[in-house]
Design a protein around this motif. Sequence first.
Motif, PDB file in Angstrom:
ATOM      1  N   TRP A 184       4.300  -9.060 -14.179  1.00  0.00           N
ATOM      2  CA  TRP A 184       4.966  -7.812 -14.569  1.00  0.00           C
ATOM      3  C   TRP A 184       4.196  -6.605 -14.046  1.00  0.00           C
ATOM      4  CZ3 TRP A 184       3.776  -3.799 -18.197  1.00  0.00           C
ATOM      5  CH2 TRP A 184       4.847  -2.955 -18.494  1.00  0.00           C
ATOM      6  N   PHE A 185       2.880  -6.639 -14.163  1.00  0.00           N
ATOM      7  CA  PHE A 185       2.067  -5.523 -13.678  1.00  0.00           C
ATOM      8  C   PHE A 185       2.122  -5.409 -12.155  1.00  0.00           C
ATOM      9  CE2 PHE A 185       0.340  -4.977 -17.882  1.00  0.00           C
ATOM     10  CZ  PHE A 185      -0.043  -3.631 -17.904  1.00  0.00           C
ATOM     11  N   LEU A 186       2.261  -6.521 -11.449  1.00  0.00           N
ATOM     12  CA  LEU A 186       2.391  -6.440  -9.993  1.00  0.00           C
ATOM     13  C   LEU A 186       3.681  -5.711  -9.617  1.00  0.00           C
ATOM     14  CD1 LEU A 186       1.419  -7.029  -7.178  1.00  0.00           C
ATOM     15  CD2 LEU A 186       2.358  -9.347  -7.353  1.00  0.00           C
ATOM     16  N   GLY A 187       4.758  -6.007 -10.328  1.00  0.00           N
ATOM     17  CA  GLY A 187       5.996  -5.282 -10.085  1.00  0.00           C
ATOM     18  C   GLY A 187       5.867  -3.803 -10.416  1.00  0.00           C
ATOM     19  N   LEU A 188       5.089  -3.504 -11.447  1.00  0.00           N
ATOM     20  CA  LEU A 188       4.911  -2.122 -11.905  1.00  0.00           C
ATOM     21  C   LEU A 188       4.024  -1.327 -10.953  1.00  0.00           C
ATOM     22  CD1 LEU A 188       5.670  -0.448 -14.515  1.00  0.00           C
ATOM     23  CD2 LEU A 188       3.390  -1.049 -15.357  1.00  0.00           C
ATOM     24  N   LEU A 189       2.997  -1.974 -10.401  1.00  0.00           N
ATOM     25  CA  LEU A 189       1.966  -1.273  -9.619  1.00  0.00           C
ATOM     26  C   LEU A 189       2.014  -1.594  -8.136  1.00  0.00           C
ATOM     27  CD1 LEU A 189      -0.999  -1.955 -12.093  1.00  0.00           C
ATOM     28  CD2 LEU A 189       0.343   0.143 -11.917  1.00  0.00           C
ATOM     29  N   LYS A 190       3.099  -2.183  -7.662  1.00  0.00           N
ATOM     30  CA  LYS A 190       3.148  -2.632  -6.265  1.00  0.00           C
ATOM     31  C   LYS A 190       3.017  -1.492  -5.267  1.00  0.00           C
ATOM     32  CE  LYS A 190       8.230  -2.759  -6.329  1.00  0.00           C
ATOM     33  NZ  LYS A 190       9.394  -3.658  -6.224  1.00  0.00           N
ATOM     34  N   GLY A 191       3.284  -0.260  -5.702  1.00  0.00           N
ATOM     35  CA  GLY A 191       3.138   0.880  -4.804  1.00  0.00           C
ATOM     36  C   GLY A 191       1.701   1.327  -4.615  1.00  0.00           C
ATOM     37  N   ASN A 192       0.795   0.799  -5.435  1.00  0.00           N
ATOM     38  CA  ASN A 192      -0.632   1.135  -5.338  1.00  0.00           C
ATOM     39  C   ASN A 192      -1.355  -0.044  -4.697  1.00  0.00           C
ATOM     40  OD1 ASN A 192      -3.479   1.266  -6.072  1.00  0.00           O
ATOM     41  ND2 ASN A 192      -2.932   2.938  -7.432  1.00  0.00           N
ATOM     42  N   ASP A 193      -1.746   0.111  -3.436  1.00  0.00           N
ATOM     43  CA  ASP A 193      -2.339  -1.008  -2.704  1.00  0.00           C
ATOM     44  C   ASP A 193      -3.600  -1.559  -3.353  1.00  0.00           C
ATOM     45  OD1 ASP A 193      -0.461  -1.400  -0.768  1.00  0.00           O
ATOM     46  OD2 ASP A 193      -1.816  -1.070   0.926  1.00  0.00           O
ATOM     47  N   THR A 194      -4.395  -0.682  -3.953  1.00  0.00           N
ATOM     48  CA  THR A 194      -5.649  -1.132  -4.569  1.00  0.00           C
ATOM     49  C   THR A 194      -5.369  -2.099  -5.711  1.00  0.00           C
ATOM     50  OG1 THR A 194      -6.746   0.953  -3.995  1.00  0.00           O
ATOM     51  CG2 THR A 194      -7.762  -0.387  -5.726  1.00  0.00           C
ATOM     52  N   TYR A 195      -4.467  -1.721  -6.595  1.00  0.00           N
ATOM     53  CA  TYR A 195      -4.148  -2.569  -7.739  1.00  0.00           C
ATOM     54  C   TYR A 195      -3.333  -3.793  -7.316  1.00  0.00           C
ATOM     55  CZ  TYR A 195      -5.721   1.373 -10.607  1.00  0.00           C
ATOM     56  OH  TYR A 195      -6.461   2.364 -11.178  1.00  0.00           O
ATOM     57  N   ALA A 196      -2.398  -3.584  -6.399  1.00  0.00           N
ATOM     58  CA  ALA A 196      -1.589  -4.711  -5.922  1.00  0.00           C
ATOM     59  C   ALA A 196      -2.470  -5.769  -5.268  1.00  0.00           C
ATOM     60  CB  ALA A 196      -0.530  -4.215  -4.939  1.00  0.00           C
ATOM     61  N   GLU A 197      -3.484  -5.326  -4.543  1.00  0.00           N
ATOM     62  CA  GLU A 197      -4.404  -6.273  -3.906  1.00  0.00           C
ATOM     63  C   GLU A 197      -5.141  -7.102  -4.951  1.00  0.00           C
ATOM     64  OE1 GLU A 197      -8.439  -6.144  -1.145  1.00  0.00           O
ATOM     65  OE2 GLU A 197      -6.947  -4.550  -0.918  1.00  0.00           O
ATOM     66  N   MET A 198      -5.610  -6.452  -6.023  1.00  0.00           N
ATOM     67  CA  MET A 198      -6.293  -7.182  -7.097  1.00  0.00           C
ATOM     68  C   MET A 198      -5.382  -8.268  -7.669  1.00  0.00           C
ATOM     69  SD  MET A 198      -8.073  -4.125  -9.279  1.00  0.00           S
ATOM     70  CE  MET A 198      -9.101  -2.872  -8.506  1.00  0.00           C
TER      71      MET A 198
ATOM     72  N   PRO B 204       9.164  -5.300   7.395  1.00  0.00           N
ATOM     73  CA  PRO B 204       9.023  -4.510   8.626  1.00  0.00           C
ATOM     74  C   PRO B 204       7.598  -4.037   8.888  1.00  0.00           C
ATOM     75  CG  PRO B 204      10.048  -3.203   6.880  1.00  0.00           C
ATOM     76  CD  PRO B 204       9.959  -4.603   6.367  1.00  0.00           C
ATOM     77  N   ASN B 205       6.738  -4.086   7.848  1.00  0.00           N
ATOM     78  CA  ASN B 205       5.349  -3.637   8.005  1.00  0.00           C
ATOM     79  C   ASN B 205       4.414  -4.754   8.460  1.00  0.00           C
ATOM     80  OD1 ASN B 205       6.037  -1.029   6.961  1.00  0.00           O
ATOM     81  ND2 ASN B 205       5.990  -1.897   4.897  1.00  0.00           N
ATOM     82  N   ALA B 206       4.873  -5.996   8.381  1.00  0.00           N
ATOM     83  CA  ALA B 206       4.032  -7.129   8.757  1.00  0.00           C
ATOM     84  C   ALA B 206       3.985  -7.257  10.276  1.00  0.00           C
ATOM     85  CB  ALA B 206       4.561  -8.417   8.134  1.00  0.00           C
TER      86      ALA B 206
ATOM     87  N   ALA C  94       8.069  -8.778   0.599  1.00  0.00           N
ATOM     88  CA  ALA C  94       9.171  -8.306   1.446  1.00  0.00           C
ATOM     89  C   ALA C  94       9.003  -6.866   1.915  1.00  0.00           C
ATOM     90  CB  ALA C  94      10.490  -8.454   0.702  1.00  0.00           C
ATOM     91  N   GLY C  95       8.269  -6.039   1.176  1.00  0.00           N
ATOM     92  CA  GLY C  95       8.196  -4.629   1.554  1.00  0.00           C
ATOM     93  C   GLY C  95       6.838  -3.992   1.399  1.00  0.00           C
ATOM     94  N   CYS C  96       5.797  -4.786   1.224  1.00  0.00           N
ATOM     95  CA  CYS C  96       4.458  -4.233   1.006  1.00  0.00           C
ATOM     96  C   CYS C  96       3.861  -3.687   2.303  1.00  0.00           C
ATOM     97  CB  CYS C  96       3.544  -5.290   0.393  1.00  0.00           C
ATOM     98  SG  CYS C  96       3.268  -6.720   1.461  1.00  0.00           S
ATOM     99  N   SER C  97       2.707  -3.065   2.196  1.00  0.00           N
ATOM    100  CA  SER C  97       2.020  -2.508   3.358  1.00  0.00           C
ATOM    101  C   SER C  97       1.506  -3.616   4.272  1.00  0.00           C
ATOM    102  CB  SER C  97       0.834  -1.657   2.900  1.00  0.00           C
ATOM    103  OG  SER C  97      -0.164  -2.494   2.307  1.00  0.00           O
ATOM    104  N   ALA C  98       1.147  -3.244   5.478  1.00  0.00           N
ATOM    105  CA  ALA C  98       0.619  -4.218   6.442  1.00  0.00           C
ATOM    106  C   ALA C  98      -0.654  -4.875   5.910  1.00  0.00           C
ATOM    107  CB  ALA C  98       0.344  -3.525   7.773  1.00  0.00           C
ATOM    108  N   LYS C  99      -1.497  -4.089   5.253  1.00  0.00           N
ATOM    109  CA  LYS C  99      -2.753  -4.624   4.717  1.00  0.00           C
ATOM    110  C   LYS C  99      -2.482  -5.683   3.649  1.00  0.00           C
ATOM    111  CE  LYS C  99      -6.941  -3.343   2.185  1.00  0.00           C
ATOM    112  NZ  LYS C  99      -7.626  -2.256   1.413  1.00  0.00           N
ATOM    113  N   LEU C 100      -1.569  -5.380   2.739  1.00  0.00           N
ATOM    114  CA  LEU C 100      -1.265  -6.325   1.668  1.00  0.00           C
ATOM    115  C   LEU C 100      -0.557  -7.562   2.216  1.00  0.00           C
ATOM    116  CD1 LEU C 100      -1.737  -6.522  -1.349  1.00  0.00           C
ATOM    117  CD2 LEU C 100       0.535  -5.577  -1.727  1.00  0.00           C
TER     118      LEU C 100
END
Length: 376
Positions: free
Chosen positions: A100-114, A162-164, A131-137
């Motif tokens: 649930w928190f990943l869905g909530l915080l997916k726009g924040n790369d730092t937290y999503a990475e954790m 598209p970012n991969a 499907a839509g995360c940053s290239a780094k993630l």
Amino acid sequence: MTTAAPVPPAPAGCPFNSEFLPPNMRKHVDPAAPVPLRMMAAKGLVPLSPSDMLGALYMLTYDAEQNIRDTAAKTASGLPDRILGSALRDEGVQAPVLGWFLGLLKGNDTYAEMLVLNATTPDEAVADVAAGCSAKLAEIIGQNQLRVLRHEDIVRKLCTNPNAGQALIDSVCDFAVRSGLTLADVPQMQAARVRLFGPQAVQAPPDPGPTAEQVLQDFKEVAEESAAPMEEGKRLNLTQRIMKMSIAEKIKLATLGNKEARTLLIRDSNKLVCTAVIRSPRITDGEVLATASNRAANEEVLRIVYNNREWTKNQKIKLALVKNPKVPLTVVMKFLSGLRDTELKDLARDRNVPSGVATFAKKLVEKKTAPKKEDK
């Protein structure tokens, strides 16, 4: 003799109850508790550890009161780094909470990475983000080989991101094809098959061997955790079928199969298969104890065991790890201080444990039994 207070029921729809919370804090998520008590927790005003705070807020998003649900969600999305930075890494947090928190915080790369790096975070949640995360993630997700093979949608979603980068997609698909995934609906997987095996591989792909679904169909008891132990002949037949399976299908069987299947798969030479077994949500403490005692166990599997706080609360598992020569001495020394005096004395005399362990146990015994200065 006092009996423990019963754990309040979970709010309707919530997949777990408040047992993880300290007993005196469970009232703040109890559906029967007064609204002000629940609202305190929804606002983050209750003194809880970071990990417990996440679990409590998640539970309150199922509360019967709309205002409490909305407040809990708002609080969760605005938690400070001192809470999120610790809790999002904690593998002891319930899987639905992390998802649930990943869905909530997916726009924040730092937290999503954790969260993506947290082994407890559900594969389904990672696939949704892929499907839509940053290239780094996307790179981090693609490098987690166990997740890639355990949950096919991760490959599907990465291939649409598209970012991969193309290099990442090619690498993930090449690995997936080598490991036995087919995914005929994914063009990038078919391209990988041609790269690896030539144009003829699309029309006549190599035999992938038995699938996990086929094995579970042919050995119906393997899907039942309560099934009686197999007869020797049938177990041999199952072993032979497993040997012919691809890595990807073995990983699926490690997740879906029962103890009989896991016992065979934990011995597999492939690290990913062994890891899938120890990460199975169905694994029991008895199986973990057997693994901790096994001197031939995969070192990565042992690392997962000795880093799991819940498992190492079990004294038998802790003692087995201490005796296993594959467990690093730095880890063993940490566990030794939590053993009973009788256990330390036994270790000090045990010729079957590593000499460094026996020596350190002996020093601890001597330190505990040495007369204090004031006693002289």
